[in-house]
Design a protein around this motif. Structure first.
Motif, PDB file in Angstrom:
ATOM      1  N   ALA A 275       8.053   0.317 -10.592  1.00  0.00           N
ATOM      2  CA  ALA A 275       8.563   0.889 -11.617  1.00  0.00           C
ATOM      3  C   ALA A 275       8.487   2.065 -11.906  1.00  0.00           C
ATOM      4  CB  ALA A 275       6.901   0.484 -11.964  1.00  0.00           C
ATOM      5  N   PRO A 276       8.772   2.155 -14.042  1.00  0.00           N
ATOM      6  CA  PRO A 276       9.248   3.526 -13.672  1.00  0.00           C
ATOM      7  C   PRO A 276       8.116   4.616 -14.315  1.00  0.00           C
ATOM      8  CG  PRO A 276      10.010   2.506 -15.653  1.00  0.00           C
ATOM      9  CD  PRO A 276       9.167   1.397 -14.314  1.00  0.00           C
ATOM     10  N   ARG A 277       8.060   5.578 -14.324  1.00  0.00           N
ATOM     11  CA  ARG A 277       7.021   6.956 -14.278  1.00  0.00           C
ATOM     12  C   ARG A 277       6.014   6.091 -15.744  1.00  0.00           C
ATOM     13  NH1 ARG A 277       9.264  12.492 -14.824  1.00  0.00           N
ATOM     14  NH2 ARG A 277       7.384  13.799 -14.735  1.00  0.00           N
ATOM     15  N   PRO A 278       4.533   6.217 -15.470  1.00  0.00           N
ATOM     16  CA  PRO A 278       3.767   5.773 -16.955  1.00  0.00           C
ATOM     17  C   PRO A 278       4.441   7.022 -17.657  1.00  0.00           C
ATOM     18  CG  PRO A 278       2.713   6.749 -14.940  1.00  0.00           C
ATOM     19  CD  PRO A 278       3.939   6.684 -14.593  1.00  0.00           C
ATOM     20  N   VAL A 279       4.325   6.007 -18.770  1.00  0.00           N
ATOM     21  CA  VAL A 279       4.142   7.093 -20.287  1.00  0.00           C
ATOM     22  C   VAL A 279       2.842   8.309 -20.500  1.00  0.00           C
ATOM     23  CG1 VAL A 279       4.090   7.084 -22.979  1.00  0.00           C
ATOM     24  CG2 VAL A 279       5.335   5.539 -21.156  1.00  0.00           C
ATOM     25  N   SER A 283       5.418  15.684 -18.745  1.00  0.00           N
ATOM     26  CA  SER A 283       4.675  17.464 -18.988  1.00  0.00           C
ATOM     27  C   SER A 283       5.923  18.427 -19.479  1.00  0.00           C
ATOM     28  CB  SER A 283       4.345  18.555 -17.695  1.00  0.00           C
ATOM     29  OG  SER A 283       5.854  17.972 -17.361  1.00  0.00           O
ATOM     30  N   GLY A 284       6.989  17.412 -19.687  1.00  0.00           N
ATOM     31  CA  GLY A 284       7.998  18.921 -20.963  1.00  0.00           C
ATOM     32  C   GLY A 284       7.572  18.916 -22.699  1.00  0.00           C
ATOM     33  N   ASP A 366      14.846  13.714 -18.826  1.00  0.00           N
ATOM     34  CA  ASP A 366      14.076  14.813 -18.167  1.00  0.00           C
ATOM     35  C   ASP A 366      13.716  15.759 -18.442  1.00  0.00           C
ATOM     36  OD1 ASP A 366      15.066  12.623 -15.930  1.00  0.00           O
ATOM     37  OD2 ASP A 366      16.651  13.841 -15.572  1.00  0.00           O
ATOM     38  N   GLU A 367      13.877  16.212 -19.903  1.00  0.00           N
ATOM     39  CA  GLU A 367      13.230  17.732 -20.155  1.00  0.00           C
ATOM     40  C   GLU A 367      12.075  17.589 -21.249  1.00  0.00           C
ATOM     41  OE1 GLU A 367      15.707  21.862 -22.138  1.00  0.00           O
ATOM     42  OE2 GLU A 367      16.104  20.267 -21.855  1.00  0.00           O
ATOM     43  N   PHE A 368      12.506  16.692 -21.957  1.00  0.00           N
ATOM     44  CA  PHE A 368      11.504  16.366 -23.532  1.00  0.00           C
ATOM     45  C   PHE A 368      10.272  15.367 -23.012  1.00  0.00           C
ATOM     46  CE2 PHE A 368      14.827  18.770 -24.413  1.00  0.00           C
ATOM     47  CZ  PHE A 368      14.649  19.826 -25.569  1.00  0.00           C
ATOM     48  N   SER A 369       9.459  15.213 -23.291  1.00  0.00           N
ATOM     49  CA  SER A 369       8.165  14.105 -22.891  1.00  0.00           C
ATOM     50  C   SER A 369       8.503  13.072 -24.211  1.00  0.00           C
ATOM     51  CB  SER A 369       6.717  14.902 -22.870  1.00  0.00           C
ATOM     52  OG  SER A 369       6.587  15.679 -23.580  1.00  0.00           O
ATOM     53  N   THR A 370       8.679  14.055 -25.909  1.00  0.00           N
ATOM     54  CA  THR A 370       8.630  13.464 -26.605  1.00  0.00           C
ATOM     55  C   THR A 370       9.842  13.630 -27.164  1.00  0.00           C
ATOM     56  OG1 THR A 370       6.030  13.350 -26.992  1.00  0.00           O
ATOM     57  CG2 THR A 370       7.168  12.642 -29.034  1.00  0.00           C
ATOM     58  N   VAL A 371      10.951  12.656 -27.324  1.00  0.00           N
ATOM     59  CA  VAL A 371      11.800  12.915 -28.491  1.00  0.00           C
ATOM     60  C   VAL A 371      11.715  12.286 -30.206  1.00  0.00           C
ATOM     61  CG1 VAL A 371      14.257  12.985 -28.377  1.00  0.00           C
ATOM     62  CG2 VAL A 371      13.298  13.158 -26.270  1.00  0.00           C
ATOM     63  N   VAL A 372      12.189  12.489 -31.115  1.00  0.00           N
ATOM     64  CA  VAL A 372      12.361  11.994 -32.326  1.00  0.00           C
ATOM     65  C   VAL A 372      13.340  11.816 -32.890  1.00  0.00           C
ATOM     66  CG1 VAL A 372      10.752  11.711 -34.635  1.00  0.00           C
ATOM     67  CG2 VAL A 372       9.633  12.784 -32.940  1.00  0.00           C
ATOM     68  N   ALA A 412       8.661   9.284 -20.857  1.00  0.00           N
ATOM     69  CA  ALA A 412       9.177   9.834 -22.201  1.00  0.00           C
ATOM     70  C   ALA A 412       8.328   9.002 -23.200  1.00  0.00           C
ATOM     71  CB  ALA A 412      10.531  10.592 -22.112  1.00  0.00           C
ATOM     72  N   ARG A 413       8.557   9.385 -24.235  1.00  0.00           N
ATOM     73  CA  ARG A 413       8.555   8.667 -25.631  1.00  0.00           C
ATOM     74  C   ARG A 413       9.681   9.121 -26.683  1.00  0.00           C
ATOM     75  NH1 ARG A 413       3.165  10.513 -25.368  1.00  0.00           N
ATOM     76  NH2 ARG A 413       1.841   8.846 -24.850  1.00  0.00           N
TER      77      ARG A 413
END
Length: 436
Positions: A275-279, A283-284, A366-372, A412-413
């Motif tokens: 399973a991938p890392r949970p959302v 911590s980015g 890998d660097e950001f936790s939320t990408v819009v 990440a989101r």
């Protein structure tokens, strides 16, 4: 009143107000974070829901189930809400992240490897592709003939029984015998799927295929194709050398052999149990991305990502090859060689573009936790006489596709904002809404 007000009810009356003040409106709701109220049937009528949700989503909400498909975690699922521009207010966020139960879901990944068959094996693989193409065209001709005569369609099960009879006719001289039984069934399933998509209005009428436009055949593991002693065993071909440039994890579900431009590859569709890392574990920081032509990506941190413009760099070589084809005689061997060289050059451009976006999306995930990301209308750019070549060269659709599943793996989101909303404003509103 927005759709969030209907869904949250009295228990979350302040949540839609916070979203409205920020200029946002969620399109996909997470049942785990925001459970639906028990009085949903009394507060939301079917007529109100039909303005924004599809029938399947409405039935799921009435039954208390999640309104997103379990096979699509953290993906902007456009079928859930009406995306017509005239019904969306200015500043509305086009999509929100979907959080699913990642531990109970399985991921299907495709791993592609290069094959190195000898001359005899190349002829055998070419005969298999010819048999699959012949079966496809023969089944399509029978469907059209049946419809013209009786106005009745043919199901896959009927043609699967016919395929058994066609394959058993004159076993000694039947060229279709080189095609495995299950591989022929996959060809018929491909045709049946094409007809279903045509009846739904998602694609055109299935057409007859030439051999140079039929590139793949599908096998089930252990039935016509399998991995044996570090090589790929194919029925009626033998053991084919494979370049294992990376490890093959998980359980193989499908084996697809492709032949294009004189090169052979094998694609393994693998069921990955890990399973991938949970959302939420990531911590980015958060980042907003504006997409365009001059700069492929403009980050809210002040950085830019420029596309190498692989197609533009290859224009000199492409023009030389196209002029070479124009000078060759039609139907000649030299013309076919020149066409193959041109196709190989376009293939190199596509491979370089895909490799570039694989690396860039991995860095962002890998660097950001939320990408819009700006939800730009790519169809307008691809059909514009002034922007079409540059838009195809950059490949923003490929960027969105790769970023979606890489964000899931990294925990990440990935969100999308409307083009009329500044990315920085949408990013600030999304982050503030997530913290409350």
């Amino acid at each position: 009143m927005s759709i969030c007000s209907y869904l949250y009810g009295a228990q979350g009356a302040d949540a839609p107000d916070r979203v409205a003040t920020a200029g946002l409106s969620t399109r996909v709701l997470n049942q785990r974070s925001y459970p639906l109220p028990s009085a949903l049937e009394q507060k939301v009528t079917y007529r109100k829901l039909r303005r924004g949700l599809s029938d399947s989503s409405t039935r799921a909400m009435r039954s208390g189930e999640a309104i997103f498909p379990y096979t699509c975690p953290n993906k902007c699922y456009h079928e859930l809400l009406d995306t017509r521009r005239r019904h969306r207010p200015a500043g509305q966020v086009a999509a929100a992240a979907i959080e699913g139960d990642m531990d109970e879901q399985k991921r299907i990944r495709t791993y592609k490897y290069r094959l190195y068959p000898n001359k005899t094996q190349q002829m055998a693989l070419g005969n298999i592709l010819w048999a699959a193409c012949t079966l496809y065209n023969h089944a399509l001709a029978y469907r059209k003939k049946r419809w013209q005569e009786s106005r009745h369609s043919v199901t896959y099960l009927e043609q699967a029984a016919m395929w058994r009879d066609w394959r058993n006719e004159e076993p000694a001289d039947n060229p279709l015998r080189v095609l495995n039984m299950s591989a022929g069934q996959q060809v018929l399933r491909r045709l049946d799927s094409a007809y279903r998509q045509f009846l739904k209005g998602k694609r055109g009428m299935p057409r007859f295929k030439r051999l140079d436009r039929f590139h793949s055949v599908n096998y089930k593991p252990g039935d016509g194709a399998t991995i044996k002693d570090g090589r790929l065993y194919v029925q009626n071909v033998g053991l084919v050398k494979v370049r294992w440039h990376r490890e093959l994890p998980g359980c193989v579900k499908n084996i697809i052999i492709t032949g294009r431009n004189g090169r052979w590859h094998v694609c393994f569709q693998v069921d990955i149990e890990d399973a991938p890392r949970p959302v939420g574990v990531h911590s980015g920081p958060a980042v907003g991305i504006d997409v365009g032509i001059h700069h492929a990506l403009a980050l809210s941190t002040g950085g830019f990502v420029d596309s190498p413009r692989h197609l533009e760099q290859a224009q000199v070589r492409l023009r030389v090859l196209q002029r070479t084809i124009a000078r060759r005689q039609k139907g000649g061997q030299n013309r076919r060689k020149a066409v193959r060289q041109l196709a190989r050059q376009y293939e190199r451009v596509a491979n370089a573009r895909r490799d570039f976006w694989h690396k860039e999306t991995r860095k962002l995930a890998d660097e950001f936790s939320t990408v819009v990301v700006e939800d730009l209308n790519l169809n307008f750019m691809l059909h514009s006489g002034h922007l079409a070549r540059a838009a195809h060269d950059i490949g923003l659709g490929l960027f969105r596709q790769l970023l979606t599943y890489k964000a899931v793996e990294a925990g990440a989101r990935s969100w999308r904002s409307a083009p009329e909303t500044p990315v920085n404003c949408a990013l600030a509103a999304v982050v503030s809404f997530q913290k409350r």
